[in-house]
Design a protein around this motif. Structure first.
Motif, PDB file in Angstrom:
ATOM      1  N   ILE A 207      26.550  52.450  75.654  1.00  0.00           N
ATOM      2  CA  ILE A 207      27.865  52.166  75.296  1.00  0.00           C
ATOM      3  C   ILE A 207      28.536  51.735  76.708  1.00  0.00           C
ATOM      4  CG2 ILE A 207      30.198  53.210  74.691  1.00  0.00           C
ATOM      5  CD1 ILE A 207      27.607  53.632  72.591  1.00  0.00           C
ATOM      6  N   TYR A 208      28.857  50.684  76.609  1.00  0.00           N
ATOM      7  CA  TYR A 208      29.333  49.975  77.727  1.00  0.00           C
ATOM      8  C   TYR A 208      30.529  48.850  77.689  1.00  0.00           C
ATOM      9  CZ  TYR A 208      28.642  47.646  82.307  1.00  0.00           C
ATOM     10  OH  TYR A 208      29.069  46.931  83.473  1.00  0.00           O
ATOM     11  N   ALA A 209      31.464  48.841  78.445  1.00  0.00           N
ATOM     12  CA  ALA A 209      32.427  47.996  78.719  1.00  0.00           C
ATOM     13  C   ALA A 209      33.493  47.951  77.401  1.00  0.00           C
ATOM     14  CB  ALA A 209      31.946  46.420  78.909  1.00  0.00           C
ATOM     15  N   ASP A 210      34.532  47.022  77.347  1.00  0.00           N
ATOM     16  CA  ASP A 210      35.255  47.111  76.024  1.00  0.00           C
ATOM     17  C   ASP A 210      34.793  45.734  75.314  1.00  0.00           C
ATOM     18  OD1 ASP A 210      36.836  44.850  76.888  1.00  0.00           O
ATOM     19  OD2 ASP A 210      37.644  46.453  78.591  1.00  0.00           O
ATOM     20  N   LYS A 211      35.582  45.694  73.956  1.00  0.00           N
ATOM     21  CA  LYS A 211      35.222  44.655  73.114  1.00  0.00           C
ATOM     22  C   LYS A 211      35.661  43.324  73.941  1.00  0.00           C
ATOM     23  CE  LYS A 211      37.257  47.213  69.854  1.00  0.00           C
ATOM     24  NZ  LYS A 211      37.797  47.296  68.407  1.00  0.00           N
TER      25      LYS A 211
ATOM     26  N   PHE B 296      36.103  39.173  70.934  1.00  0.00           N
ATOM     27  CA  PHE B 296      35.975  40.481  71.160  1.00  0.00           C
ATOM     28  C   PHE B 296      34.792  40.632  70.468  1.00  0.00           C
ATOM     29  CE2 PHE B 296      39.307  40.686  68.158  1.00  0.00           C
ATOM     30  CZ  PHE B 296      38.692  41.492  66.934  1.00  0.00           C
ATOM     31  N   ARG B 297      33.699  41.604  70.662  1.00  0.00           N
ATOM     32  CA  ARG B 297      32.532  42.107  70.154  1.00  0.00           C
ATOM     33  C   ARG B 297      32.351  43.734  70.302  1.00  0.00           C
ATOM     34  NH1 ARG B 297      32.736  37.867  67.655  1.00  0.00           N
ATOM     35  NH2 ARG B 297      31.275  36.140  67.486  1.00  0.00           N
ATOM     36  N   ALA B 298      32.350  44.239  69.409  1.00  0.00           N
ATOM     37  CA  ALA B 298      32.418  45.739  69.387  1.00  0.00           C
ATOM     38  C   ALA B 298      30.639  46.161  69.644  1.00  0.00           C
ATOM     39  CB  ALA B 298      32.450  46.312  68.111  1.00  0.00           C
ATOM     40  N   SER B 299      29.784  45.065  69.192  1.00  0.00           N
ATOM     41  CA  SER B 299      28.260  45.469  69.205  1.00  0.00           C
ATOM     42  C   SER B 299      27.457  44.298  69.481  1.00  0.00           C
ATOM     43  CB  SER B 299      27.803  46.206  67.982  1.00  0.00           C
ATOM     44  OG  SER B 299      28.089  45.419  66.854  1.00  0.00           O
ATOM     45  N   LEU B 300      26.438  44.305  70.025  1.00  0.00           N
ATOM     46  CA  LEU B 300      25.598  43.238  70.270  1.00  0.00           C
ATOM     47  C   LEU B 300      24.058  43.534  70.609  1.00  0.00           C
ATOM     48  CD1 LEU B 300      24.462  42.529  73.692  1.00  0.00           C
ATOM     49  CD2 LEU B 300      27.014  42.384  73.744  1.00  0.00           C
TER      50      LEU B 300
END
Length: 109
Positions: free
Chosen positions: A67-71, A82-86
């Motif tokens: 879990i790291y940084a923001d979107k 913005f990206r919530a997951s990668l």
């Protein structure tokens, strides 16, 4: 906590330019289930449901997750909105990111 000059985000950008990432909930989930994801990163400000979903999925499929940084920051690193997951699809990029995450955890502890 951000890493110095954020090397993780630089690696995410490099991996994206090399075509070695997938982002967005659907694509990330597909790569995890197909076994191609070497590492998953979920934004700190993603919903509780999203975090729980990916934590459970990564545990089941044995994919490392952070879990790291923001979107906005994750999206910017990938040259997208913005990206919530990668998912990082390359073992080399994933290994380097995990080394940086572990190094960062040691400096916090």
């Amino acid at each position: 906590m951000r890493l110095k000059r954020d090397k993780v985000l630089s690696l995410v950008g490099l991996a994206t330019r090399a075509g070695k990432t997938a982002s967005g909930e659907f694509m990330t989930e597909r790569e995890i289930k197909s076994g191609r994801a070497a590492l998953v990163i979920v934004a700190e400000d993603s919903s509780d449901n999203t975090r729980k979903k990916f934590l459970n999925m990564c545990e089941f499929y044995e994919v490392p997750i952070y879990i790291y940084a923001d979107k906005d920051t994750l999206g910017h690193a990938m040259g997208k909105e913005f990206r919530a997951s990668l998912a990082i699809l390359d073992e080399g990029f994933a290994t380097e990111c995990m080394k940086l995450f572990k190094k960062n955890e040691e400096t916090i502890a």
